[in-house]
Enzyme design. Sequence first.
Site, PDB file in Angstrom:
ATOM      1  N   LYS A 299       0.836  -1.440   0.006  1.00 24.92           N
ATOM      2  CA  LYS A 299      -0.024   0.163   0.209  1.00 24.92           C
ATOM      3  C   LYS A 299       0.660   1.113   0.095  1.00 24.92           C
ATOM      4  CE  LYS A 299      -3.432  -0.782  -0.520  1.00 24.92           C
ATOM      5  NZ  LYS A 299      -4.024  -1.287  -2.191  1.00 24.92           N
ATOM      6  N   ALA A 300       2.072   1.318  -0.713  1.00 25.34           N
ATOM      7  CA  ALA A 300       2.892   2.685  -0.482  1.00 25.34           C
ATOM      8  C   ALA A 300       2.937   2.977  -2.117  1.00 25.34           C
ATOM      9  CB  ALA A 300       4.217   2.096  -0.180  1.00 25.34           C
ATOM     10  N   GLY A 301       2.223   2.429  -2.902  1.00 20.97           N
ATOM     11  CA  GLY A 301       2.245   3.192  -4.466  1.00 20.97           C
ATOM     12  C   GLY A 301       2.674   2.311  -5.423  1.00 20.97           C
ATOM     13  N   THR A 302       2.739   0.954  -4.831  1.00 19.85           N
ATOM     14  CA  THR A 302       3.471  -0.186  -5.884  1.00 19.85           C
ATOM     15  C   THR A 302       2.912   0.084  -7.365  1.00 19.85           C
ATOM     16  OG1 THR A 302       3.158  -1.256  -3.984  1.00 19.85           O
ATOM     17  CG2 THR A 302       4.237  -2.485  -5.632  1.00 19.85           C
ATOM     18  N   THR A 303       1.580   0.109  -7.519  1.00 18.52           N
ATOM     19  CA  THR A 303       0.865  -0.089  -8.824  1.00 18.52           C
ATOM     20  C   THR A 303       1.366   1.286  -9.563  1.00 18.52           C
ATOM     21  OG1 THR A 303      -0.899  -1.270  -7.749  1.00 18.52           O
ATOM     22  CG2 THR A 303      -1.210  -0.308  -9.910  1.00 18.52           C
ATOM     23  N   TRP A 304       1.262   2.199  -8.789  1.00 19.48           N
ATOM     24  CA  TRP A 304       1.380   3.595  -9.269  1.00 19.48           C
ATOM     25  C   TRP A 304       2.902   3.515 -10.021  1.00 19.48           C
ATOM     26  CZ3 TRP A 304       1.155   8.573  -5.708  1.00 19.48           C
ATOM     27  CH2 TRP A 304       1.018   9.819  -6.438  1.00 19.48           C
TER      28      TRP A 304
ATOM     29  N   HIS B 161       7.132  -7.396  -2.345  1.00 15.82           N
ATOM     30  CA  HIS B 161       6.831  -6.578  -0.967  1.00 15.82           C
ATOM     31  C   HIS B 161       7.951  -7.376  -0.019  1.00 15.82           C
ATOM     32  CE1 HIS B 161       3.464  -4.566  -2.221  1.00 15.82           C
ATOM     33  NE2 HIS B 161       2.671  -5.362  -2.409  1.00 15.82           N
TER      34      HIS B 161
ATOM     35  N   ARG C 239       6.004   5.109   2.039  1.00 13.30           N
ATOM     36  CA  ARG C 239       4.812   5.978   2.297  1.00 13.30           C
ATOM     37  C   ARG C 239       4.781   6.110   3.841  1.00 13.30           C
ATOM     38  NH1 ARG C 239      -1.375   4.419   0.356  1.00 13.30           N
ATOM     39  NH2 ARG C 239      -2.112   6.639   0.737  1.00 13.30           N
TER      40      ARG C 239
ATOM     41  N   SER D  62      -4.544   2.858   4.700  1.00  7.44           N
ATOM     42  CA  SER D  62      -4.529   2.157   3.157  1.00  7.44           C
ATOM     43  C   SER D  62      -4.639   0.588   3.573  1.00  7.44           C
ATOM     44  CB  SER D  62      -3.623   2.504   2.569  1.00  7.44           C
ATOM     45  OG  SER D  62      -3.858   1.973   1.154  1.00  7.44           O
TER      46      SER D  62
ATOM     47  N   MET E 157      -5.950   5.933 -13.357  1.00 11.55           N
ATOM     48  CA  MET E 157      -5.530   4.432 -13.039  1.00 11.55           C
ATOM     49  C   MET E 157      -6.725   3.918 -12.514  1.00 11.55           C
ATOM     50  SD  MET E 157      -1.489   4.093 -12.263  1.00 11.55           S
ATOM     51  CE  MET E 157      -1.669   4.722 -10.514  1.00 11.55           C
TER      52      MET E 157
ATOM     53  N   GLY F  31      -5.572   7.056  -2.626  1.00  9.50           N
ATOM     54  CA  GLY F  31      -4.326   7.722  -3.094  1.00  9.50           C
ATOM     55  C   GLY F  31      -3.846   8.931  -2.453  1.00  9.50           C
TER      56      GLY F  31
END
Length: 299
Positions: free
Chosen positions: A51-56, A113, A135, A143, A238, A263
């Site tokens: 939940k730290a912006g991986t997909t981003w 992760h 994050r 998150s 996204m 986000g």
Amino acid sequence: MEGSVLPSTVSRAELIDFEGISMVHYFTDNWENIQNFQARPEDILIATYPKAGTTWVSNTLDLLYFGKTDQERQSSLPIYLRVPFLEMAFPGMPLGVELADKLPTTPRLIKTHLPVQLVPKSFWEQNCRVVYVARNAKDTAVSFFHFDRMNMSQPDPGDWNTFLMKFMDGKMVFGPWYDHVCGYWEKKQTYSNMHYMFFEQMAKDTGREVAHLCSFLGLSTPVEERERITEAVHFDVMKQNNMTNFTGVSFLDFKISPFMRKGKVGDWKTHFTVAQNEQFDEHYRQKMKSTTLQFQTEI
């Protein structure tokens, strides 16, 4: 890949103690193959605490490398096939290791992760580039709470206060947040091929962070192209994109919460009570007193 891509044989797992950290069996079932994974020098590892912006960042890198040459993949392949999740071993789904092994792209973009001490050794031996995204703890906790509510493979989060106490105790899948972010921060001091990014900076000025990424990766991406990518990885874009929002993964219950929720930086303020915040801050000071790593909890 429309519709459900996974059978619903996935059920909530119990936390197990594994190599000194909390895990669930979905990430340890294929352990020997994970540890023996053969990285190549051109591979890029995207490492994050959940939940730290991986997909981003995964999507940003995918667009930087393949956005112009292979536009088809952006609209037809879900992000979890373009950037495989190395330790994933869900029933009825290809193993993360196999997906990573078979990636036809150069470079191969691979996400993990795993805390720094559990990353397969070949990534370090091959001097692979590592992009780590961190994050702040409070927003990560919020998150993660909502993620665990909707992700039927994760342990039941209980109520918010119960979950927050577990987070502070480090009884989370992939171990304590504190150890994870500090572990990679320490590694960065001796491993020059790591780019350490902050979710908050990405939210504040995505364009600048994309430029920094290009610099680290040695990419001479034209300004117009960088601007186009910055637009494409905007959170709301996204969230609406079925190739990045994890639509179709059957053990994610979107009726409870979206995979991509807000986000935002500072959403923790809508969850923490004054008492929880004071307790958390005191605990945080203890946990982080011996590191130079610093976070913003608002921007």
